[in-house]
Design a protein around this motif. Structure first.
Motif, PDB file in Angstrom:
ATOM      1  N   VAL A 174       0.865  -1.312  -0.041  1.00  0.00           N
ATOM      2  CA  VAL A 174       0.046  -0.165  -0.095  1.00  0.00           C
ATOM      3  C   VAL A 174       0.835   1.208   0.023  1.00  0.00           C
ATOM      4  O   VAL A 174       0.573   2.128  -0.643  1.00  0.00           O
ATOM      5  CB  VAL A 174      -0.932  -0.029   1.152  1.00  0.00           C
ATOM      6  CG1 VAL A 174      -1.799   1.253   1.445  1.00  0.00           C
ATOM      7  CG2 VAL A 174      -1.893  -0.953   1.028  1.00  0.00           C
ATOM      8  N   LEU A 185      -9.517   5.296  -1.803  1.00  0.00           N
ATOM      9  CA  LEU A 185      -8.294   4.960  -1.022  1.00  0.00           C
ATOM     10  C   LEU A 185      -6.961   5.538  -1.477  1.00  0.00           C
ATOM     11  O   LEU A 185      -6.214   5.714  -0.378  1.00  0.00           O
ATOM     12  CB  LEU A 185      -8.239   3.572  -1.028  1.00  0.00           C
ATOM     13  CG  LEU A 185      -9.214   2.692  -0.581  1.00  0.00           C
ATOM     14  CD1 LEU A 185      -8.799   1.110  -0.624  1.00  0.00           C
ATOM     15  CD2 LEU A 185      -9.749   2.959   0.885  1.00  0.00           C
ATOM     16  N   ASN A 193      -5.422   2.532   4.960  1.00  0.00           N
ATOM     17  CA  ASN A 193      -5.564   1.582   3.817  1.00  0.00           C
ATOM     18  C   ASN A 193      -5.377   0.127   4.204  1.00  0.00           C
ATOM     19  O   ASN A 193      -6.150  -0.881   3.924  1.00  0.00           O
ATOM     20  CB  ASN A 193      -4.794   1.842   2.706  1.00  0.00           C
ATOM     21  CG  ASN A 193      -5.586   3.057   1.752  1.00  0.00           C
ATOM     22  OD1 ASN A 193      -6.484   3.265   1.949  1.00  0.00           O
ATOM     23  ND2 ASN A 193      -4.494   3.652   1.124  1.00  0.00           N
TER      24      ASN A 193
END
Length: 449
Positions: A174, A185, A193
């Motif tokens: 991420v 997101l 996230n």
């Protein structure tokens, strides 16, 4: 709940295929609950501190008081439900609660919001102890409890540490690929996230839970026998209950406080990266934990002919003593490798001890109140566990404010806590055999949940 005479020759347990499926689902629920409630939140804790500008005391309140004390408040009602309601629905509802709360935690921007949603995760997790420890005796005959519990613990440990490795990988992915995430997101910090994506496992788990088949093992009194109540049980077995609950509670809480802060120590003191920590501990920690469970199995097999049903408790006590010894060098760690070696050794021997605690609890609790007895014991553990992480943070803020202070604060809580747990376990062991004999002198019957 009606109590009926057992049908001669009928097995009160599920066919083994459904028993193993049920055990697998409970393992998966425990893995996801532990991953979110302990592993993943501990992994992102330092990022949360920097993002929200928290003090160590506030971080300790979130990872300790909010995550664990609320579980203590919810555990006894959940234990009551575990003895009466359809456990599948209780478990499914709790999974829904902790999934939603995890998303809320990932979106929070204030200390109060983080604390509130951490409490929601704790409410969802409150079901795991009473449900799990009550289900295994329902699924498997008594002679298979130790094996089923050790398989459960091994699978849970393996899944938890694999989950930790995946959590570290997810955090790293991420952080490195924010632009490829959905638009909703893409603008969020990596720790946010990571929590939100981890919560997506909840709906799948709920479906698997509701597909379980479960028979409830209920107590059938002998002719003229009065069924013992919870208060009477604890009055009769006070020394055993206090010794076992306080012993496992304090030692487990001491280990948990170390676990909650170890990742912070590795990042703050030794400059390790969250993704690297998660990936390494996911593999090495899993190996150490499974080694501990294997040692527990071998020790029980070797010692059972001599000590009988008291063997799991004696093995647990011995493993706790070794865990204390290997914890003593914590304040003297001077690099990440030394610190990793200490915590891996403690993981091995702590899980050697704790992998046998379910068998001890199941043996000492009568079948008709197993959920409540386990819940009360879990509440004691949770109360200790809710304050120890906060105490580490408070000591760090007040007594050891420097960069390395968190290392000394952690040792000053974890080592005395483990020592006190050992003393309580030794005290309760003296009357455990009598408690087990009273709890097991009952016939059982199967009643659909």
């Amino acid at each position: 709940m009606a109590e009926r005479d057992a049908i001669a020759g009928a097995s009160p347990h599920q066919p083994m295929g459904w028993a193993w499926y049920g055990l697998g689902v409970v393992v998966l629920a425990s893995v996801i609950g532990s991953l979110i409630g302990k592993g993943l939140i501990a992994l992102v804790a330092e990022s949360v501190k920097q993002s929200i500008k928290l003090t160590d005391s506030q971080l300790g309140l979130i990872t300790g008081l909010a995550l664990t004390f609320v579980t203590a408040l919810a555990a006894i009602p959940v234990g009551w439900l575990a003895d009466r309601a359809d456990r599948r629905w209780v478990l499914a509802i709790c999974v829904l609660i902790w999934s939603a709360a995890t998303v809320g935690l990932g979106l929070s921007t204030t200390f109060s919001g983080l604390f509130l949603f951490a409490m929601g995760i704790a409410v969802g997790e409150a079901v795991l102890g009473p449900i799990t420890y009550s289900m295994i005796p329902d699924l498997f005959p008594r002679e298979r409890w130790v094996v089923a519990n050790l398989i459960f613990v091994t699978a849970t440990l393996l899944g938890t540490y694999v989950g930790m490795a995946l959590g570290g990988t997810l955090f790293g992915y991420v952080a490195a690929n924010a632009a490829s995430l959905p638009a909703s997101l893409a603008g969020l910090e990596p720790w946010r996230n990571t929590l939100i994506l981890a919560a997506l496992s909840g709906p799948i788990l709920i479906v698997l839970i509701l597909l379980m088949r479960l028979k409830r093992i209920t107590r059938v009194p002998r002719s003229g026998e009065r069924v013992e109540g919870v208060i009477e049980y604890f009055q009769t077995n006070a020394r055993t209950a206090i010794g076992i609950f306080f012993g496992f509670g304090m030692s487990y809480a001491a280990f948990g406080a170390q676990g909650q802060w170890s990742m912070v120590v590795l990042q703050r003191v030794f400059n390790e990266k969250p993704a690297d920590i998660g990936q390494f501990l996911g593999v090495a920690g899993g190996v150490a934990a499974i080694a501990g469970v294997g040692m527990a199995w071998l020790a029980v097999r070797f010692l059972s002919p001599r000590f009988g049903e008291g063997t799991p408790m004696r093995v647990s006590l011995g493993a706790m003593i070794v865990a204390l010894i290997v914890s003593l060098p914590i304040p003297f760690a001077r690099n990440a490798d030394q610190f990793y070696a200490i915590i891996l050794a403690k993981i091995c021997f702590t899980f050697m001890a704790n992998s046998l605690s379910p068998t001890v609890l199941q043996a000492m609790a009568p079948a008709h109140m197993r959920g409540r007895v386990v819940a009360i014991g879990g509440t004691v553990t949770i109360i200790f566990g809710s304050f120890m992480p906060w105490l580490v943070g408070a000591i760090s803020d007040g007594l050891f404010p420097g960069q390395n202070g968190i290392l000394y604060a952690m040792a000053s809580v974890a080592i005395p806590g483990l020592l006190c747990g050992i003393l309580f376990l030794a005290w309760g062991l003296a009357t455990l055999a009598d408690t087990i004999a009273r709890a097991s002198g009952v016939r059982h019957n199967a009643e659909p949940a």
